[in-house]
Design a protein around this motif. Structure first.
Motif, PDB file in Angstrom:
ATOM      1  N   ILE A 189       0.929 -12.040 -27.903  1.00  0.00           N
ATOM      2  CA  ILE A 189      -0.254 -12.548 -28.594  1.00  0.00           C
ATOM      3  C   ILE A 189      -1.399 -12.510 -27.589  1.00  0.00           C
ATOM      4  CG2 ILE A 189      -1.231 -14.426 -29.954  1.00  0.00           C
ATOM      5  CD1 ILE A 189       1.619 -15.528 -30.294  1.00  0.00           C
ATOM      6  N   TRP A 190      -2.412 -11.712 -27.870  1.00  0.00           N
ATOM      7  CA  TRP A 190      -3.583 -11.573 -26.999  1.00  0.00           C
ATOM      8  C   TRP A 190      -4.816 -12.106 -27.714  1.00  0.00           C
ATOM      9  CZ3 TRP A 190      -4.337  -6.946 -23.256  1.00  0.00           C
ATOM     10  CH2 TRP A 190      -3.129  -6.615 -22.630  1.00  0.00           C
ATOM     11  N   ASN A 191      -5.861 -12.389 -26.916  1.00  0.00           N
ATOM     12  CA  ASN A 191      -7.186 -12.600 -27.485  1.00  0.00           C
ATOM     13  C   ASN A 191      -8.191 -11.811 -26.659  1.00  0.00           C
ATOM     14  OD1 ASN A 191      -7.891 -14.208 -25.214  1.00  0.00           O
ATOM     15  ND2 ASN A 191      -7.043 -16.025 -26.210  1.00  0.00           N
ATOM     16  N   GLU A 192      -9.455 -11.917 -26.996  1.00  0.00           N
ATOM     17  CA  GLU A 192     -10.468 -11.087 -26.332  1.00  0.00           C
ATOM     18  C   GLU A 192     -10.721 -11.492 -24.895  1.00  0.00           C
ATOM     19  OE1 GLU A 192     -13.807 -11.177 -28.959  1.00  0.00           O
ATOM     20  OE2 GLU A 192     -12.676 -10.287 -30.614  1.00  0.00           O
ATOM     21  N   GLU A 193     -10.191 -12.642 -24.469  1.00  0.00           N
ATOM     22  CA  GLU A 193     -10.350 -13.095 -23.091  1.00  0.00           C
ATOM     23  C   GLU A 193      -9.207 -12.621 -22.182  1.00  0.00           C
ATOM     24  OE1 GLU A 193     -12.827 -15.118 -21.674  1.00  0.00           O
ATOM     25  OE2 GLU A 193     -13.892 -14.620 -23.516  1.00  0.00           O
ATOM     26  N   THR A 194      -8.197 -12.004 -22.757  1.00  0.00           N
ATOM     27  CA  THR A 194      -6.980 -11.715 -22.007  1.00  0.00           C
ATOM     28  C   THR A 194      -7.220 -10.826 -20.784  1.00  0.00           C
ATOM     29  OG1 THR A 194      -5.600 -12.042 -23.972  1.00  0.00           O
ATOM     30  CG2 THR A 194      -4.643 -10.756 -22.187  1.00  0.00           C
ATOM     31  N   THR A 195      -8.113  -9.862 -20.881  1.00  0.00           N
ATOM     32  CA  THR A 195      -8.367  -8.968 -19.736  1.00  0.00           C
ATOM     33  C   THR A 195      -9.339  -9.561 -18.722  1.00  0.00           C
ATOM     34  OG1 THR A 195     -10.138  -7.853 -20.949  1.00  0.00           O
ATOM     35  CG2 THR A 195      -7.931  -6.867 -21.057  1.00  0.00           C
ATOM     36  N   ASN A 196     -10.008 -10.649 -19.075  1.00  0.00           N
ATOM     37  CA  ASN A 196     -11.097 -11.138 -18.230  1.00  0.00           C
ATOM     38  C   ASN A 196     -10.629 -11.676 -16.882  1.00  0.00           C
ATOM     39  OD1 ASN A 196     -13.108 -10.434 -19.988  1.00  0.00           O
ATOM     40  ND2 ASN A 196     -13.275 -12.444 -20.942  1.00  0.00           N
ATOM     41  N   SER A 197      -9.446 -12.242 -16.828  1.00  0.00           N
ATOM     42  CA  SER A 197      -8.964 -12.807 -15.570  1.00  0.00           C
ATOM     43  C   SER A 197      -8.898 -11.750 -14.471  1.00  0.00           C
ATOM     44  CB  SER A 197      -7.595 -13.444 -15.772  1.00  0.00           C
ATOM     45  OG  SER A 197      -7.080 -13.926 -14.548  1.00  0.00           O
ATOM     46  N   THR A 198      -8.262 -10.613 -14.748  1.00  0.00           N
ATOM     47  CA  THR A 198      -8.163  -9.552 -13.740  1.00  0.00           C
ATOM     48  C   THR A 198      -9.535  -8.994 -13.400  1.00  0.00           C
ATOM     49  OG1 THR A 198      -5.922  -8.975 -14.451  1.00  0.00           O
ATOM     50  CG2 THR A 198      -7.135  -7.305 -13.221  1.00  0.00           C
ATOM     51  N   LEU A 199     -10.385  -8.812 -14.399  1.00  0.00           N
ATOM     52  CA  LEU A 199     -11.741  -8.321 -14.138  1.00  0.00           C
ATOM     53  C   LEU A 199     -12.510  -9.268 -13.222  1.00  0.00           C
ATOM     54  CD1 LEU A 199     -13.074  -6.872 -17.514  1.00  0.00           C
ATOM     55  CD2 LEU A 199     -13.000  -5.690 -15.311  1.00  0.00           C
ATOM     56  N   ARG A 200     -12.401 -10.561 -13.483  1.00  0.00           N
ATOM     57  CA  ARG A 200     -13.111 -11.548 -12.663  1.00  0.00           C
ATOM     58  C   ARG A 200     -12.579 -11.555 -11.230  1.00  0.00           C
ATOM     59  NH1 ARG A 200     -12.394 -15.308 -17.341  1.00  0.00           N
ATOM     60  NH2 ARG A 200     -14.309 -15.217 -18.574  1.00  0.00           N
ATOM     61  N   GLN A 201     -11.279 -11.386 -11.078  1.00  0.00           N
ATOM     62  CA  GLN A 201     -10.689 -11.368  -9.745  1.00  0.00           C
ATOM     63  C   GLN A 201     -11.206 -10.168  -8.935  1.00  0.00           C
ATOM     64  OE1 GLN A 201      -6.499 -11.440 -10.615  1.00  0.00           O
ATOM     65  NE2 GLN A 201      -6.604 -13.502 -11.478  1.00  0.00           N
ATOM     66  N   ILE A 202     -11.262  -9.009  -9.569  1.00  0.00           N
ATOM     67  CA  ILE A 202     -11.787  -7.816  -8.892  1.00  0.00           C
ATOM     68  C   ILE A 202     -13.254  -8.023  -8.525  1.00  0.00           C
ATOM     69  CG2 ILE A 202     -12.313  -5.361  -9.149  1.00  0.00           C
ATOM     70  CD1 ILE A 202      -9.884  -5.202 -11.066  1.00  0.00           C
ATOM     71  N   TYR A 203     -14.022  -8.543  -9.472  1.00  0.00           N
ATOM     72  CA  TYR A 203     -15.457  -8.715  -9.232  1.00  0.00           C
ATOM     73  C   TYR A 203     -15.714  -9.777  -8.151  1.00  0.00           C
ATOM     74  CZ  TYR A 203     -20.432  -9.101 -10.153  1.00  0.00           C
ATOM     75  OH  TYR A 203     -21.800  -9.095 -10.008  1.00  0.00           O
ATOM     76  N   TYR A 204     -14.905 -10.835  -8.140  1.00  0.00           N
ATOM     77  CA  TYR A 204     -15.041 -11.866  -7.111  1.00  0.00           C
ATOM     78  C   TYR A 204     -14.825 -11.267  -5.724  1.00  0.00           C
ATOM     79  CZ  TYR A 204     -13.749 -15.859  -4.191  1.00  0.00           C
ATOM     80  OH  TYR A 204     -13.663 -16.769  -3.165  1.00  0.00           O
ATOM     81  N   TYR A 205     -13.772 -10.486  -5.559  1.00  0.00           N
ATOM     82  CA  TYR A 205     -13.509  -9.850  -4.261  1.00  0.00           C
ATOM     83  C   TYR A 205     -14.625  -8.875  -3.896  1.00  0.00           C
ATOM     84  CZ  TYR A 205      -8.854 -11.548  -2.962  1.00  0.00           C
ATOM     85  OH  TYR A 205      -7.813 -12.318  -2.525  1.00  0.00           O
TER      86      TYR A 205
END
Length: 343
Positions: A189-205
């Motif tokens: 079960i996914w929602n539209e936020e599911t990919t955001n965690s990995t994206l935010r981690q990459i962008y933070y680094y």
């Protein structure tokens, strides 16, 4: 879809309950009698007598069996309804324990894979980590992020990320975990936020200058896009796909639901005809696990409710499926553009 019964086995002696619990979680390729005989150092005849309750199991023998098969006391001895015994596997602050965490995870998911008619349900707040390991650069980044940023392992404190930062042993263990997951039929079960965690981690680094090479963040974003395309293809075919994006020799069922209501919590339920086990996440990446019948049934009912409030987008609902994934592609595109402009 498997149904979960509402009552645990009854009218059984504690010894019979013990062996029934072992049998429920034993892979179909293993012999219960031979496993018990080997573990207790007894003959198969002696093992049979214990299985038939003709010979009582000693306290020491019960301890050996429970430890080996990861059985908690509340699975054998009735406990108050509110009491649930969990087993944990977690990453500590020493890098050496990380391999142990991965080994335990590998054993757990391999055990689930071998259980007949087992279905895995995943309420995905974040992309299920198993997908990252199909794309080694992304998998290495995820492991590094856990060790450095989530757990603060001292060896990684002043270390920028590079693809050489993660030992080969970690990747081999992670790939083995991933292989077991993709060979187990599943519902996600996914929602539209599911990919955001990995994206935010990459962008933070990226913003913090924590990459050894400035080209790495864009490479990781490209890998993430490939990952989403892989999930998209799974949703189209209704099958879990291997590293080559081809179906397994024996098709592995895959269902994907789009939930617009809740931000999910990465709970995982494995369920078979007479066995169920739940993994509950805490501390971002650590897990508590239990086979407590009442608790597993409660989680199962919660998952069913979320599925009823979601849209099935695997194999059917092409319009909804493409709309869902196009939003993810657009989000990835915007992050890529932002990082390109900041180089």
């Amino acid at each position: 879809m498997n149904k979960l019964t509402t009552a645990p086995p009854s009218e059984l002696s504690l010894q019979k309950k013990l062996f029934q619990q072992i049998k429920n979680g034993l892979g179909s390729h293993l012999s219960l009698v031979e496993e018990v005989a080997d573990l207790l150092g007894i003959s198969t005849d002696s093992a049979y007598r214990r299985l038939r309750s003709e010979t009582p199991v000693s306290l020491e023998e019960a301890a050996i069996l429970c430890k080996h098969f990861h059985i908690a006391l509340d699975e054998i001895i009735p406990q108050p309804q509110e009491a649930v015994i969990f087993r944990r596997f977690s990453i500590h602050e020493q890098a050496l324990t990380f391999a142990d965490y991965l080994r335990y995870s590998r054993e757990y998911f391999e055990k689930m894979r071998l259980i007949k008619h087992c279905m895995c349900y995943y309420a995905a707040k974040d992309i299920p980590v198993f997908y990252h390991f199909m794309f080694p650069p992304l998998g290495k980044f995820k492991l590094f992020f856990w060790l450095k940023t989530v757990k603060g392992v001292p060896e990684f404190k002043n270390l920028p990320f590079s693809f050489e930062s993660i030992p080969d042993e970690y990747m081999k263990l992670s790939n083995a975990i991933s292989d077991s997951y993709f060979q187990t039929p599943g519902v996600e079960i996914w929602n539209e936020e599911t990919t955001n965690s990995t994206l935010r981690q990459i962008y933070y680094y990226h913003e913090a200058g924590l990459f050894a090479d400035p080209a790495i963040p864009l490479a990781l974003v490209d890998q993430l896009e490939q990952l989403v395309k892989h999930v998209h293809l799974q949703a189209e075919t209704g099958q879990k796909l291997l590293h080559t994006a081809t179906p397994a020799a024996v098709p592995v069922k895959f269902e994907l639901y789009h939930n617009e209501v809740l931000l999910l919590d990465n709970t995982i339920l494995h369920q078979a005809d007479s066995f169920s086990s739940v993994l509950v996440s805490y501390n971002a990446i650590d897990y508590l696990t239990t086979t407590n019948h009442a608790f597993c049934h409660e989680v199962y009912r919660w998952l069913q409710i979320q599925m009823e409030k979601s849209v099935l987008i695997s194999k059917i609902s092409e319009k909804e499926r493409n709309r869902f994934f196009n939003k993810m592609y657009e989000n990835i595109k915007q992050h890529r553009k932002k990082m390109q402009e900041q180089r």
